[in-house]
Design a protein around this motif. Structure first.
Motif, PDB file in Angstrom:
ATOM      1  N   TYR A   9      48.228 124.054  90.581  1.00 31.93           N
ATOM      2  CA  TYR A   9      47.832 122.947  89.714  1.00 31.93           C
ATOM      3  C   TYR A   9      48.909 122.664  88.667  1.00 31.93           C
ATOM      4  CZ  TYR A   9      43.168 123.602  91.676  1.00 31.93           C
ATOM      5  OH  TYR A   9      42.101 123.713  92.532  1.00 31.93           O
ATOM      6  N   SER A  63      48.474 129.496  90.510  1.00 30.23           N
ATOM      7  CA  SER A  63      48.006 129.188  91.857  1.00 30.23           C
ATOM      8  C   SER A  63      46.667 129.873  92.061  1.00 30.23           C
ATOM      9  CB  SER A  63      49.002 129.687  92.910  1.00 30.23           C
ATOM     10  OG  SER A  63      48.543 129.396  94.209  1.00 30.23           O
ATOM     11  N   GLN A  75      48.302 118.386  92.152  1.00 30.82           N
ATOM     12  CA  GLN A  75      48.144 119.698  92.760  1.00 30.82           C
ATOM     13  C   GLN A  75      48.641 119.669  94.186  1.00 30.82           C
ATOM     14  OE1 GLN A  75      43.777 119.400  92.270  1.00 30.82           O
ATOM     15  NE2 GLN A  75      43.621 119.932  94.459  1.00 30.82           N
ATOM     16  N   SER A  94      46.535 131.528 100.956  1.00 35.08           N
ATOM     17  CA  SER A  94      46.087 130.145 100.991  1.00 35.08           C
ATOM     18  C   SER A  94      45.564 129.810  99.602  1.00 35.08           C
ATOM     19  CB  SER A  94      44.980 129.952 102.038  1.00 35.08           C
ATOM     20  OG  SER A  94      44.515 128.616 102.044  1.00 35.08           O
ATOM     21  N   GLY A  95      46.233 128.906  98.923  1.00 39.51           N
ATOM     22  CA  GLY A  95      45.835 128.610  97.554  1.00 39.51           C
ATOM     23  C   GLY A  95      46.260 127.224  97.122  1.00 39.51           C
ATOM     24  N   THR A  96      45.928 126.878  95.893  1.00 38.23           N
ATOM     25  CA  THR A  96      46.238 125.574  95.310  1.00 38.23           C
ATOM     26  C   THR A  96      47.000 125.775  94.006  1.00 38.23           C
ATOM     27  OG1 THR A  96      44.222 124.617  96.252  1.00 38.23           O
ATOM     28  CG2 THR A  96      45.274 123.399  94.477  1.00 38.23           C
ATOM     29  N   ASN A 107      50.177 127.406 101.973  1.00 41.43           N
ATOM     30  CA  ASN A 107      49.761 128.423 102.938  1.00 41.43           C
ATOM     31  C   ASN A 107      51.005 129.103 103.476  1.00 41.43           C
ATOM     32  OD1 ASN A 107      46.661 127.865 103.614  1.00 41.43           O
ATOM     33  ND2 ASN A 107      47.689 125.880 103.384  1.00 41.43           N
ATOM     34  N   GLY A 124      44.113 131.396  94.315  1.00 41.72           N
ATOM     35  CA  GLY A 124      44.095 132.005  95.637  1.00 41.72           C
ATOM     36  C   GLY A 124      44.674 133.400  95.509  1.00 41.72           C
ATOM     37  N   ASP A 156      48.430 122.165  97.979  1.00 44.92           N
ATOM     38  CA  ASP A 156      47.907 123.337  98.676  1.00 44.92           C
ATOM     39  C   ASP A 156      49.067 124.052  99.362  1.00 44.92           C
ATOM     40  OD1 ASP A 156      45.234 122.791  98.000  1.00 44.92           O
ATOM     41  OD2 ASP A 156      45.016 121.434  99.704  1.00 44.92           O
TER      42      ASP A 156
END
Length: 220
Positions: free
Chosen positions: A162, A211, A58, A158-160, A62, A213, A60
């Motif tokens: 995977y 994602s 994963q 702002s998210g992740t 932004n 977020g 992150d």
């Protein structure tokens, strides 16, 4: 006219579908009919950056972007208005629309994007009919959309992302769901762009990664 059961089945089918939307194209011509016409509905690239997510890993992300469109708060207000006019049985199917990939996480987009990459005034009217909305309900929705204001806003994200399903690195760009619509009521017309809150990573081959977020607008 669709029944509740056929509407429910269609929603469930959408939940299982992969991204089938085209890349966003330019607006088409308008119309003098009263109602909501979708000139384009598809994927718009939200940043020019290329991201790589490692195998079973994963990352992150932004970023901030400046766009001329309807704010997420106004989209949610419209979505709540539409849902409030539905009977309980249709409200459930409406809520389920937000879980489909092509809705970008908002029932409002799944609702008006029901017809695909574009939809005429009669197409969106049929959709509203299929969810049990009366003529008076539809007039109220159209009146609210005519008054909606799009503005240049800063959007933060702002998210992740995977990569749980692939045993190799996945590289692609981030896309969001974008809808351009013309709303007409009597002599009043409003042409606006809507941006759904969820984004996804898509490769050149069409593979997608979710994602976690949401985009949100901030004061300039």
């Amino acid at each position: 006219m669709k029944t509740y059961e056929s509407t429910k089945t269609s929603v469930e089918g959408l939940r299982k579908s992969k991204f089938i939307l085209p890349k966003l194209t330019s607006l088409g011509g308008g119309s003098t009919q009263s109602g909501v016409a979708i000139n384009s509905y598809g994927q718009g690239q939200v940043t020019g950056l290329i991201y790589t997510v490692p195998a079973h890993g994963q990352i992150d992300v932004n970023f901030q972007l400046k766009l001329m469109c309807v704010t997420p708060d106004d989209v949610q207000t419209l979505s709540n208005l539409i849902k409030s006019m539905m009977d309980a049985s249709y409200q459930q199917s409406y809520s389920e629309l937000s879980k489909t990939e092509v809705s970008g996480g908002a029932s409002f987009f799944g609702f008006f994007g029901w017809g695909g990459a574009s939809a005429s005034y009669s197409d969106t009217k049929q959709t509203m009919n299929s969810f049990g909305l009366s003529e008076a309900n539809q007039a109220t929705i159209i009146a609210a959309m005519v008054k909606i204001v799009q503005q240049t806003s800063l959007f933060n994200y702002s998210g992740t992302i995977y990569n749980q399903d692939y045993d190799y690195d996945v590289t692609g760009s981030l896309f969001g769901i974008v809808m351009d619509a013309v709303i007409q009521q009597d002599q009043y017309q409003n042409t606006v762009r809507f941006l759904a809150p969820n984004v996804h990573l898509q490769t050149a081959d069409g593979d997608t990664l979710p994602s976690v977020g949401q985009l949100y607008a901030v004061n300039n």
